[in-house]
Design a protein around this motif. Structure first.
Motif, PDB file in Angstrom:
ATOM      1  N   SER A  60      86.742  46.687  62.929  1.00 19.29           N
ATOM      2  CA  SER A  60      85.652  46.094  63.720  1.00 19.29           C
ATOM      3  C   SER A  60      84.801  45.126  62.894  1.00 19.29           C
ATOM      4  CB  SER A  60      84.776  47.189  64.316  1.00 19.29           C
ATOM      5  OG  SER A  60      84.220  47.975  63.291  1.00 19.29           O
ATOM      6  N   ALA A  61      84.841  45.235  61.576  1.00 19.34           N
ATOM      7  CA  ALA A  61      84.019  44.375  60.721  1.00 19.34           C
ATOM      8  C   ALA A  61      84.564  42.956  60.600  1.00 19.34           C
ATOM      9  CB  ALA A  61      83.886  44.998  59.335  1.00 19.34           C
ATOM     10  N   LEU A  62      85.808  42.734  61.017  1.00 24.38           N
ATOM     11  CA  LEU A  62      86.369  41.385  60.962  1.00 24.38           C
ATOM     12  C   LEU A  62      85.847  40.564  62.132  1.00 24.38           C
ATOM     13  CD1 LEU A  62      90.162  41.949  60.106  1.00 24.38           C
ATOM     14  CD2 LEU A  62      88.426  40.922  58.644  1.00 24.38           C
ATOM     15  N   SER A  63      85.476  39.332  61.861  1.00 29.45           N
ATOM     16  CA  SER A  63      84.992  38.461  62.933  1.00 29.45           C
ATOM     17  C   SER A  63      86.149  38.070  63.848  1.00 29.45           C
ATOM     18  CB  SER A  63      84.361  37.202  62.340  1.00 29.45           C
ATOM     19  OG  SER A  63      85.363  36.375  61.756  1.00 29.45           O
ATOM     20  N   GLU A  64      85.793  37.653  65.050  1.00 30.25           N
ATOM     21  CA  GLU A  64      86.824  37.209  66.005  1.00 30.25           C
ATOM     22  C   GLU A  64      87.572  35.996  65.452  1.00 30.25           C
ATOM     23  OE1 GLU A  64      87.924  38.604  69.006  1.00 30.25           O
ATOM     24  OE2 GLU A  64      86.796  40.240  68.111  1.00 30.25           O
ATOM     25  N   LYS A  65      86.848  35.113  64.764  1.00 32.75           N
ATOM     26  CA  LYS A  65      87.485  33.931  64.178  1.00 32.75           C
ATOM     27  C   LYS A  65      88.517  34.351  63.133  1.00 32.75           C
ATOM     28  CE  LYS A  65      86.531  29.696  61.645  1.00 32.75           C
ATOM     29  NZ  LYS A  65      85.533  28.910  60.930  1.00 32.75           N
ATOM     30  N   SER A  66      88.166  35.303  62.296  1.00 32.27           N
ATOM     31  CA  SER A  66      89.100  35.785  61.269  1.00 32.27           C
ATOM     32  C   SER A  66      90.295  36.478  61.909  1.00 32.27           C
ATOM     33  CB  SER A  66      88.402  36.752  60.322  1.00 32.27           C
ATOM     34  OG  SER A  66      87.402  36.078  59.603  1.00 32.27           O
ATOM     35  N   LYS A  67      90.035  37.283  62.917  1.00 34.28           N
ATOM     36  CA  LYS A  67      91.133  37.951  63.612  1.00 34.28           C
ATOM     37  C   LYS A  67      92.070  36.938  64.260  1.00 34.28           C
ATOM     38  CE  LYS A  67      89.010  42.411  64.499  1.00 34.28           C
ATOM     39  NZ  LYS A  67      88.711  43.454  65.490  1.00 34.28           N
ATOM     40  N   ASN A  68      91.502  35.901  64.832  1.00 30.52           N
ATOM     41  CA  ASN A  68      92.305  34.854  65.457  1.00 30.52           C
ATOM     42  C   ASN A  68      93.179  34.158  64.416  1.00 30.52           C
ATOM     43  OD1 ASN A  68      92.960  33.273  67.841  1.00 30.52           O
ATOM     44  ND2 ASN A  68      91.836  31.608  66.840  1.00 30.52           N
ATOM     45  N   THR A  69      92.582  33.827  63.281  1.00 30.28           N
ATOM     46  CA  THR A  69      93.322  33.180  62.191  1.00 30.28           C
ATOM     47  C   THR A  69      94.447  34.079  61.692  1.00 30.28           C
ATOM     48  OG1 THR A  69      91.351  31.947  61.516  1.00 30.28           O
ATOM     49  CG2 THR A  69      93.105  32.161  59.883  1.00 30.28           C
TER      50      THR A  69
END
Length: 129
Positions: A60-69
């Protein structure tokens, strides 16, 4: 995006198990030991990155942008890296010469390595409790 990573991980795991069973029960009669070993490398790396996708989808600590990347790096990396290895290992079974696209393997590897680096840098940015 966490849902997409979890879907990618579960679908990739499903396919890796099927490909592993296919290699063990179908390809062992038509591939050399070296070719079969190469095919299994593709499966192994697909599994590693299956687990990475599930892990990243669950953090959950990962940002949506990072998850998308990370999602796109893993998806493209697995297709290029493992996909090209599957093709190269079974090259003698196909009319297409996969050796002409062997350069995709290291390109896919760069995508996979990059997915780990994105995770690493995001962990470094996390605040300590």
């Amino acid at each position: 995006m966490h849902r997409k990573l979890l879907i990618l991980g579960s679908l990739s795991g499903f396919l890796a198990v099927i490909l592993g069973a296919f290699a063990s029960h179908g390809l062992e009669k038509v591939l050399s030991m070296s070719e079969l070993s190469t095919f299994e490398v593709g499966i192994r790396y697909q599994f590693y990155h299956t687990l990475l996708a599930i892990l990243c989808g669950s953090i959950s600590a990962l940002s949506e942008k990072s998850k998308n990347t990370i999602f796109y790096l893993i998806l493209i990396g697995m297709i290029l890296f493992s996909g090209s290895i599957y093709g190269l290992a079974t090259n003698n079974l196909s009319a297409f010469d996969f050796k002409t696209i062997a350069w995709l393997t290291p390109v896919g590897g760069i995508f996979l390595i990059s997915s780990w680096l994105v995770l690493f840098f995001n962990v470094l940015k996390m605040k300590k409790k």
